[in-house]
Design an enzyme around this catalytic site. Sequence first.
Site, short mmCIF file in Angstrom:
data_model
loop_
_atom_site.label_atom_id
_atom_site.label_comp_id
_atom_site.label_asym_id
_atom_site.label_seq_id
_atom_site.Cartn_x
_atom_site.Cartn_y
_atom_site.Cartn_z
N GLY A 173 0.78 -1.23 0.00
CA GLY A 173 0.00 0.00 0.00
C GLY A 173 0.81 1.29 0.00
O GLY A 173 1.78 1.45 -0.75
N TYR A 212 -10.76 2.55 15.54
CA TYR A 212 -9.82 2.99 14.50
C TYR A 212 -9.81 4.53 14.46
O TYR A 212 -8.75 5.17 14.42
CB TYR A 212 -10.22 2.42 13.13
CG TYR A 212 -9.33 2.91 12.00
CD1 TYR A 212 -8.01 2.48 11.91
CD2 TYR A 212 -9.79 3.81 11.05
CE1 TYR A 212 -7.16 2.95 10.90
CE2 TYR A 212 -8.97 4.28 10.03
CZ TYR A 212 -7.66 3.85 9.96
OH TYR A 212 -6.84 4.30 8.96
P1 NDP Z 1 -1.83 -1.76 3.88
O1 NDP Z 1 -2.56 -2.82 4.63
O2 NDP Z 1 -1.63 -1.95 2.44
O3 NDP Z 1 -0.44 -1.45 4.58
C1 NDP Z 1 -0.26 -1.48 5.96
C2 NDP Z 1 1.21 -1.62 6.26
O4 NDP Z 1 1.39 -1.57 7.67
C3 NDP Z 1 1.77 -2.95 5.78
O5 NDP Z 1 3.02 -2.74 5.19
C4 NDP Z 1 1.92 -3.76 7.05
O6 NDP Z 1 3.05 -4.61 6.94
C5 NDP Z 1 2.20 -2.66 8.07
N1 NDP Z 1 1.85 -3.08 9.41
C6 NDP Z 1 0.66 -3.40 9.93
N2 NDP Z 1 0.77 -3.79 11.19
C7 NDP Z 1 2.09 -3.71 11.50
C8 NDP Z 1 2.85 -3.97 12.66
N3 NDP Z 1 2.27 -4.40 13.79
N4 NDP Z 1 4.19 -3.79 12.62
C9 NDP Z 1 4.79 -3.35 11.48
N5 NDP Z 1 4.12 -3.09 10.37
C10 NDP Z 1 2.79 -3.26 10.37
O7 NDP Z 1 -2.68 -0.43 4.15
P2 NDP Z 1 -2.38 1.11 3.81
O8 NDP Z 1 -1.24 1.26 2.93
O9 NDP Z 1 -3.65 1.70 3.41
O10 NDP Z 1 -2.05 1.63 5.27
C11 NDP Z 1 -0.96 2.46 5.57
C12 NDP Z 1 -1.41 3.54 6.54
O11 NDP Z 1 -2.35 4.37 5.89
C13 NDP Z 1 -2.12 3.03 7.78
O12 NDP Z 1 -1.63 3.74 8.89
C14 NDP Z 1 -3.57 3.35 7.52
O13 NDP Z 1 -4.30 3.54 8.72
C15 NDP Z 1 -3.44 4.62 6.75
N6 NDP Z 1 -4.58 5.01 5.93
C16 NDP Z 1 -5.07 4.17 4.97
C17 NDP Z 1 -6.14 4.57 4.20
C18 NDP Z 1 -6.74 3.68 3.17
O14 NDP Z 1 -7.89 3.92 2.77
N7 NDP Z 1 -6.07 2.67 2.66
C19 NDP Z 1 -6.73 5.90 4.36
C20 NDP Z 1 -6.13 6.70 5.39
C21 NDP Z 1 -5.08 6.26 6.12
P3 NDP Z 1 3.17 -6.10 7.48
O15 NDP Z 1 1.79 -6.70 7.39
O16 NDP Z 1 4.17 -6.73 6.60
O17 NDP Z 1 3.64 -5.93 8.87
C1 8X3 Z 2 -8.83 4.90 6.24
C2 8X3 Z 2 -9.90 5.70 5.64
O1 8X3 Z 2 -12.35 6.36 5.89
O2 8X3 Z 2 -11.80 4.02 6.09
O3 8X3 Z 2 -8.20 5.60 7.26
O4 8X3 Z 2 -11.26 5.53 7.84
S1 8X3 Z 2 -11.39 5.39 6.42
#
Ligand code: NDP
Ligand code: 8X3
Length: 413
Positions: free
Chosen positions: A166, A306
Amino acid sequence: MGLLSLNSNTPPKDSIEYFKNAIQLNPKNVDAQYQLGKLYASIGKYKKAIIHFSNALNLNPHHPFIAFEKAIAFKNIGDDNMANHYYELACDINPDYREEQYAVLFKDEWVIPEGNLLKKIGIQERNTASSRSKYYDKRQYELPTPKKTLQSRIDKTVLITGATSGIGRATAEKFAEAGYRIIITGRRSERLDELSEIFTKKYNTPVRTLPFDVRNREFVMNLFDELEEEWRKVDILINNAGLALGLGPIHEGNLDEWETMIDTNLKGLLYMIRAVAPSMVRRTSGHIINVASIAGKEIYPNGNVYIATKHAVDALTRAARVDLSPFNIRISQVAPGHVESTEFAKVRFSGNTEKAKIYSDFNPITATDVADAIYYIATRAPHVNIQDLLIMGTQQANATTIHRTGRIFDAEH
Ligand code: NDP
Ligand code: 8X3
């Protein structure tokens, strides 16, 4: 069993067992961690000593002696950079260490101090000709063989948490493409290895993988001990690792899921700041970029915990800025709405692909769009700090207003 029952004639091996037991009973016993570190150092087991000095220092960051002992242990394994790093810390904590008698140990050209000098500062165990040779006989220790490293085009190191997919992955690629040195982290080490190979080949820039769980407090707090010297100066920290688990009313919430979200999104991010910020403070330079969310600005039904974690990230970004801006450290945040090309929805709905289809009837932003925003934040002139960037797809007006009128922008991509 009180610590004071040991006397100075107790042989080191018995003392070691004694303090190991004390730590087993209470890992937060600072004195036991410190004493065990000293004992290991006294028998030349400096790497073990470093582990226990690190534990002790994490438990009591202002202890007057531990940072200095840790510096000496690093000196003993030939790691001058870390030795100097901890010596500086020791001096910050206890300015007496600036005196020449201590400072001489950390000069670039380290002259072996004559016996009574070490004795004077309480390290007499090593005060013999044979033990003094340990300072130099690096072959005794398993020092990492230096790898042939690539030259980065931009002399800055970026550490990205959650780079296995991501937003984190896209961000890592963006910085690699621009020629930064990147440290990619996450729990899935195979993914990190694959990405490292891809980025190195494609962009010809140095990539270091560091698999860990951001919830692992001990690992995170000793992060720099895991890294080779050339990777220890982190210029930009991108706190991206995070997740949502479940979407349901609070009275039906799953406690384990709540704790995982709090431990990862909030505590993990805090540990990372606590581990990396001190070296930025010492250098009076650095940039921390937190990945928050629209969920840190608004609330929506069933998002409860969350949402709470992301509101906390939003607050922490602002609070940390107040604490760190006097040290010329920039603290920024990016707050995206829905982002596709991530595993976010798959994780939130525990792999239920049907439920995870939340992007099929509108165009959200992509992981690359967020990576571009992060890169923009990181590449402003040094006097500019982008504090917050709220970013959403054109069809998303706020957390709950999404015009699900089809993927009208697909044709343009
Ligand atoms: P993904 O699930 O694609 O990526 C999440 C990443 O976080 C992975 O690389 C995962 O790696 C890592 N991760 C999760 N738990 C752990 C842990 N305990 N220790 C180390 N690494 C961890 O989702 P996104 O790219 O969307 O998420 C990235 C960030 O963006 C998050 O903080 C999310 O809340 C935020 N976000 C996402 C949105 C969306 O709509 N997608 C919108 C707004 C914010 P691994 O599993 O290998 O540990
Ligand atoms: C991820 C976006 O709207 O699902 O942070 O919370 S939302």
